[in-house]
Scaffold this motif. Sequence first.
Motif, mmCIF file in Angstrom:
data_model
loop_
_atom_site.group_PDB
_atom_site.id
_atom_site.type_symbol
_atom_site.label_atom_id
_atom_site.label_comp_id
_atom_site.label_asym_id
_atom_site.label_seq_id
_atom_site.Cartn_x
_atom_site.Cartn_y
_atom_site.Cartn_z
ATOM 1 N N SER A 154 0.853 -1.182 0.000
ATOM 2 C CA SER A 154 0.000 0.000 0.000
ATOM 3 C C SER A 154 0.894 1.239 0.000
ATOM 4 O O SER A 154 1.674 1.466 0.930
ATOM 5 N N ALA A 155 0.752 2.050 -1.038
ATOM 6 C CA ALA A 155 1.582 3.255 -1.156
ATOM 7 C C ALA A 155 1.278 4.236 -0.024
ATOM 8 O O ALA A 155 2.159 4.943 0.457
ATOM 9 N N CYS A 156 0.012 4.274 0.409
ATOM 10 C CA CYS A 156 -0.368 5.193 1.491
ATOM 11 C C CYS A 156 0.303 4.755 2.798
ATOM 12 O O CYS A 156 0.782 5.591 3.569
ATOM 13 N N GLU A 157 0.368 3.447 3.026
ATOM 14 C CA GLU A 157 1.068 2.948 4.225
ATOM 15 C C GLU A 157 2.550 3.294 4.167
ATOM 16 O O GLU A 157 3.170 3.619 5.184
ATOM 17 N N MET A 158 3.121 3.219 2.972
ATOM 18 C CA MET A 158 4.536 3.596 2.818
ATOM 19 C C MET A 158 4.712 5.074 3.145
ATOM 20 O O MET A 158 5.657 5.471 3.812
ATOM 21 N N MET A 159 3.763 5.891 2.668
ATOM 22 C CA MET A 159 3.834 7.331 2.926
ATOM 23 C C MET A 159 3.731 7.625 4.424
ATOM 24 O O MET A 159 4.330 8.566 4.938
ATOM 25 N N SER A 160 2.947 6.779 5.114
ATOM 26 C CA SER A 160 2.715 7.003 6.550
ATOM 27 C C SER A 160 3.973 6.762 7.385
ATOM 28 O O SER A 160 4.001 7.071 8.568
ATOM 29 N N THR A 161 5.029 6.199 6.769
ATOM 30 C CA THR A 161 6.243 5.935 7.547
ATOM 31 C C THR A 161 7.101 7.189 7.744
ATOM 32 O O THR A 161 8.075 7.147 8.492
ATOM 33 N N ALA A 162 6.732 8.291 7.083
ATOM 34 C CA ALA A 162 7.529 9.526 7.216
ATOM 35 C C ALA A 162 7.675 9.911 8.686
ATOM 36 O O ALA A 162 6.701 9.894 9.432
ATOM 37 N N ASP A 163 8.880 10.230 9.089
ATOM 38 C CA ASP A 163 9.121 10.605 10.486
ATOM 39 C C ASP A 163 8.575 12.001 10.788
ATOM 40 O O ASP A 163 7.945 12.222 11.812
ATOM 41 N N ILE A 164 8.862 12.928 9.891
ATOM 42 C CA ILE A 164 8.440 14.324 10.097
ATOM 43 C C ILE A 164 7.838 14.841 8.793
ATOM 44 O O ILE A 164 8.328 14.524 7.712
ATOM 45 N N TRP A 165 6.768 15.624 8.911
ATOM 46 C CA TRP A 165 6.185 16.314 7.760
ATOM 47 C C TRP A 165 6.455 17.811 7.946
ATOM 48 O O TRP A 165 5.885 18.428 8.846
ATOM 49 N N LEU A 166 7.339 18.359 7.120
ATOM 50 C CA LEU A 166 7.593 19.796 7.163
ATOM 51 C C LEU A 166 6.578 20.475 6.242
ATOM 52 O O LEU A 166 6.700 20.391 5.021
ATOM 53 N N MET A 167 5.556 21.105 6.829
ATOM 54 C CA MET A 167 4.507 21.734 6.025
ATOM 55 C C MET A 167 4.931 23.167 5.691
ATOM 56 O O MET A 167 5.310 23.923 6.585
ATOM 57 N N ARG A 168 4.809 23.536 4.417
ATOM 58 C CA ARG A 168 5.314 24.843 3.991
ATOM 59 C C ARG A 168 4.293 25.959 4.172
ATOM 60 O O ARG A 168 4.076 26.789 3.268
ATOM 61 N N THR A 169 3.620 25.962 5.344
ATOM 62 C CA THR A 169 2.764 27.099 5.699
ATOM 63 C C THR A 169 2.935 27.407 7.176
ATOM 64 O O THR A 169 3.658 26.702 7.883
ATOM 65 N N TYR A 170 2.262 28.436 7.619
ATOM 66 C CA TYR A 170 2.239 28.802 9.038
ATOM 67 C C TYR A 170 0.928 29.562 9.242
ATOM 68 O O TYR A 170 0.171 29.759 8.275
ATOM 69 N N TRP A 171 0.671 30.014 10.434
ATOM 70 C CA TRP A 171 -0.650 30.607 10.727
ATOM 71 C C TRP A 171 -0.803 32.023 10.197
ATOM 72 O O TRP A 171 -1.835 32.644 10.374
ATOM 73 N N ASP A 172 0.253 32.540 9.550
ATOM 74 C CA ASP A 172 0.128 33.811 8.843
ATOM 75 C C ASP A 172 -0.580 33.580 7.502
ATOM 76 O O ASP A 172 -1.235 34.458 6.974
ATOM 77 N N PHE A 173 -0.442 32.382 6.961
ATOM 78 C CA PHE A 173 -0.893 32.037 5.616
ATOM 79 C C PHE A 173 -2.081 31.075 5.705
ATOM 80 O O PHE A 173 -3.097 31.236 5.046
ATOM 81 N N ASP A 174 -1.952 30.072 6.549
ATOM 82 C CA ASP A 174 -2.991 29.051 6.681
ATOM 83 C C ASP A 174 -3.953 29.441 7.810
ATOM 84 O O ASP A 174 -3.675 30.335 8.593
ATOM 85 N N PHE A 175 -5.089 28.726 7.877
ATOM 86 C CA PHE A 175 -6.032 28.948 8.965
ATOM 87 C C PHE A 175 -5.664 28.008 10.113
ATOM 88 O O PHE A 175 -5.283 26.869 9.864
ATOM 89 N N PRO A 176 -5.779 28.491 11.381
ATOM 90 C CA PRO A 176 -5.425 27.604 12.495
ATOM 91 C C PRO A 176 -6.249 26.317 12.451
ATOM 92 O O PRO A 176 -7.444 26.362 12.165
ATOM 93 N N ARG A 177 -5.604 25.176 12.712
ATOM 94 C CA ARG A 177 -6.245 23.877 12.531
ATOM 95 C C ARG A 177 -5.585 22.882 13.472
ATOM 96 O O ARG A 177 -4.482 23.103 13.956
ATOM 97 N N PRO A 178 -6.225 21.746 13.738
ATOM 98 C CA PRO A 178 -5.570 20.732 14.571
ATOM 99 C C PRO A 178 -4.408 20.118 13.812
ATOM 100 O O PRO A 178 -4.473 20.004 12.590
ATOM 101 N N PHE A 179 -3.366 19.740 14.532
ATOM 102 C CA PHE A 179 -2.256 19.046 13.886
ATOM 103 C C PHE A 179 -1.596 18.088 14.862
ATOM 104 O O PHE A 179 -2.118 17.865 15.950
ATOM 105 N N LEU A 180 -0.485 17.477 14.452
ATOM 106 C CA LEU A 180 0.141 16.401 15.235
ATOM 107 C C LEU A 180 1.582 16.766 15.593
ATOM 108 O O LEU A 180 2.196 17.607 14.927
#
Lengths: 520, 520
Positions: free
Chosen positions: A233-259
């Motif tokens: 399962s490619a999605c399961e492989m993707m889920s092995t990522a240790d860290i997700w560096l998201m290229r936004t912040y709360w200046d650009f994105d709307f505040p939301r739940p995260f991990l």
Amino acid sequence: MELGKSLSATVLLILCMTSSANGGNILVWYTEASHWINMKPVLETLIDRGHQVTVLTPSVSLFMKTNEPSRFRYEPFNVSFSLETIEAFMEEFLQFSIYEMNQMSYLQIYIRFMDMMKTNVQVSLKYLDGGNYDLLLADPIYPGSDLTAEILGIPLIFSLRFSIANNWERLCGQLPAPPSFVPAAMSKLTDKMNFSERVWNFVFYILQDIVLDNVFWKELDKYYSEVKGTPTSACEMMSTADIWLMRTYWDFDFPRPFLPNFKFVGGIHCRPAKPLPEDMEEFVQSSGNDGIVVFTLGSMVKNITTERANMIASALAQIPQKVLWRYRGEKPKTLGANTRISDWIPQNDLLGHPKTRAFITHGGTNGIYEAIYHGVPMVGIPMFADQPENLSHMKSKGAAVIVDFNSMKTEDLRDAVNTVINEKSSKIDNENAMRLSSMHRDRPMSARDEAVFWIEFTMRNKGAKHLRVQAHELTWYQYHSLDVLGFVITVVLLLILLSIKTCKYCFRMCCNRKRKTKAE
Amino acid sequence: MELGKSLSATVLLILCMTSSANGGNILVWYTEASHWINMKPVLETLIDRGHQVTVLTPSVSLFMKTNEPSRFRYEPFNVSFSLETIEAFMEEFLQFSIYEMNQMSYLQIYIRFMDMMKTNVQVSLKYLDGGNYDLLLADPIYPGSDLTAEILGIPLIFSLRFSIANNWERLCGQLPAPPSFVPAAMSKLTDKMNFSERVWNFVFYILQDIVLDNVFWKELDKYYSEVKGTPTSACEMMSTADIWLMRTYWDFDFPRPFLPNFKFVGGIHCRPAKPLPEDMEEFVQSSGNDGIVVFTLGSMVKNITTERANMIASALAQIPQKVLWRYRGEKPKTLGANTRISDWIPQNDLLGHPKTRAFITHGGTNGIYEAIYHGVPMVGIPMFADQPENLSHMKSKGAAVIVDFNSMKTEDLRDAVNTVINEKSSKIDNENAMRLSSMHRDRPMSARDEAVFWIEFTMRNKGAKHLRVQAHELTWYQYHSLDVLGFVITVVLLLILLSIKTCKYCFRMCCNRKRKTKAE
């Protein structure tokens, strides 16, 4: 143990931040266009800090140039198509996106693109063999990095703007996204939704999941299974990522739940402005108190139709500001004396210039972040991909006005520029842009430092599994507690049934006794 | 605007971190016991950074001593009970908690305690009038801070370990907590749950919500409404907090979803060990290679029964380590030559000593964090409140063994100490304690610096509303998209019904025509 204890936390932290104990060996997955532009500043910083950076590079690429002087070690691999093919494809893609906008077909294009760009992971592994890498850093826009990281047995970090409807982040990364206040990426909604918008958001998530499941994931599962030789399962492989560096912040994105393993590092490439070339500085200074407007449609769009170019030039001729327009087409006939066109502009240095009053932009994430960083209000002319979405964020935060590229008239563009420069309302105000700039800068650590910290952290600790939620181990019905809910409801119903039966039985017994008593 | 632009982000960040542009005026809500111990290091740092700190203090308190030399400005207010009342109450509470453990009655005790401690907010406002504060910092364990912040019109920051089943964080702070992998606080579950544990967790959340709603919130709503003079929801008041400083981190807590305005700053008070007093150092050094064991039951428990004290002393006499036991009761008859008892011990300095092999603790958050910081494995003897919960976290992370205070025998305690010092298994290993220590120290910023950053951030920006999710504006059924789900299901059903009707109609028309044709 004894030595470890006597080291103070402060010293340890300073050590962690100012030097890398031993330079790591980082492998970078290939990417393209703005994704590559965004990745470079982090890689440069990693090299400054003593790490070795090896970039896996296809033999044909629009933006990854292995022959230019660079501090990266390139690991090229052969692809089966020519530069002409990819250029023609890109041209077709832009033509389609800009003039025949149709979201559903995006996916088909993406699939075609991916198909063309798919690395034969087995081949690339041959190149990579013996590299002794400590980490794989990848923008997951091109698949295969997770599979390669697993085969090489090294930790994996993603750098990502978003996937459509956050499908990858939600389903593979377990990022929570309640549709009631988290607008799906590409829906152009904000976090403030009325009932019908909430319905649309809810349906948008479901539809995109169905489409992606049937087109994207099915295709990828097949490809991954082939490479691995077992059903994968490619999605399961993707889920092995240790860290997700998201290229936004709360200046650009709307505040939301995260991990805990999602780090919001929007604006990685932002930096102070450098002085302009002499003749450009002269031109800028000649604008007087009116100041200047910076205009670009991004690194992908090199040409537009003569009709559109003339319309834009004539609008710009009507504003009191001087304009610096990055444009590679033929000089428009209607070009005003206040407008200077050129092949390339030092965009960041111009946006950081004190005379800059507005930024006319296609709405790419990188450009928007430079405008946020320098506090410049925007006129958005979204062209394709995430650009309409990005600009709708800026609009909702009162820092941009949006005009439509195909239907706008001279007065629309002129008025839009005048509005973002002069209007002072809750909807649009250059004070809002300054507020976003302050939000962007006022955080515990700069975006680049934070990204570098988590990359080095993952190498030091050989992963970041203690930041990984247990949700990864649950099925979807377990995650939503549907099995538990079913069980609890069954138990409650059984208890109710039992009490009704018991009551009935008691009642009957009671009546029988009464009847008996009467009969006696 | 022009000046703002030319300041580089780096300079701005350094300025933000090294000095406070102008010293703020911070009001601190009263608190008690370990909550106060935990708050003090942050307040000291704030004073070091040029802020003025005013602590609202009840005239009677067990831990807040206004007559001791201190850099805080105390703002005392009169309460209607004596020190004897509160001491007697505390004694009764401990007696009940330790020897008659019964969770449901905790709440009743808390309500009684709160009742006793309720400040008349109107009275305290009179004292605070004209204070011109920039921020209110509060541990919400004592109610009224949110109401006071609103009346004073200043931002509010909470510092909190947790509420029962995270009721406050979830329902007022909008912190997401899927019951499938987020164990309810006080449930003693971990994030790895089998089906029956998931059922228990699910039911635990619901039961606690019902109990708290009927006992705690109802009571508080009445009190708040009285003070404000209009019907007021205390939970809504609590939801106005700008930042929630949570006193855990992923070394102690299980990874879970959270929000941009929730900052995990566990271990605020942790600091390197200082040298021990000379005679104590001599005693520690005399332990040789066996090392020492540090033992305390916390600042609240001063006395235990003679029977328990003798049992504990006799267990300690059987281990090869030397023991430093903080104990204020009568000297137990069975005390071994290896054990030294004293009224007070420099706990942090002892835990950071290279000779320390284990920590016998009641499991208070502060003590556990000092053990995590210094990488010392634990033997837990939970007494009351969050202690069983805290220790179950440490046990599941392989850094503690738990024994029961009331039922343990000499050999249980002796074996537990030997196990945490000598065993090397996945269940318990002092390597695990060292791993937690490394996790704790290896973060972008120390807990105290992060807490101070967000306090100053909130003052600088007069709040932190851009980190606040829109979930606050939704009802519970909107949050869970139940209205949307209902609507979508209705539309789908109507569409199905319509198609069935249409098919039936077409079918009938078709049949009729055939019959007609036949008839003809």
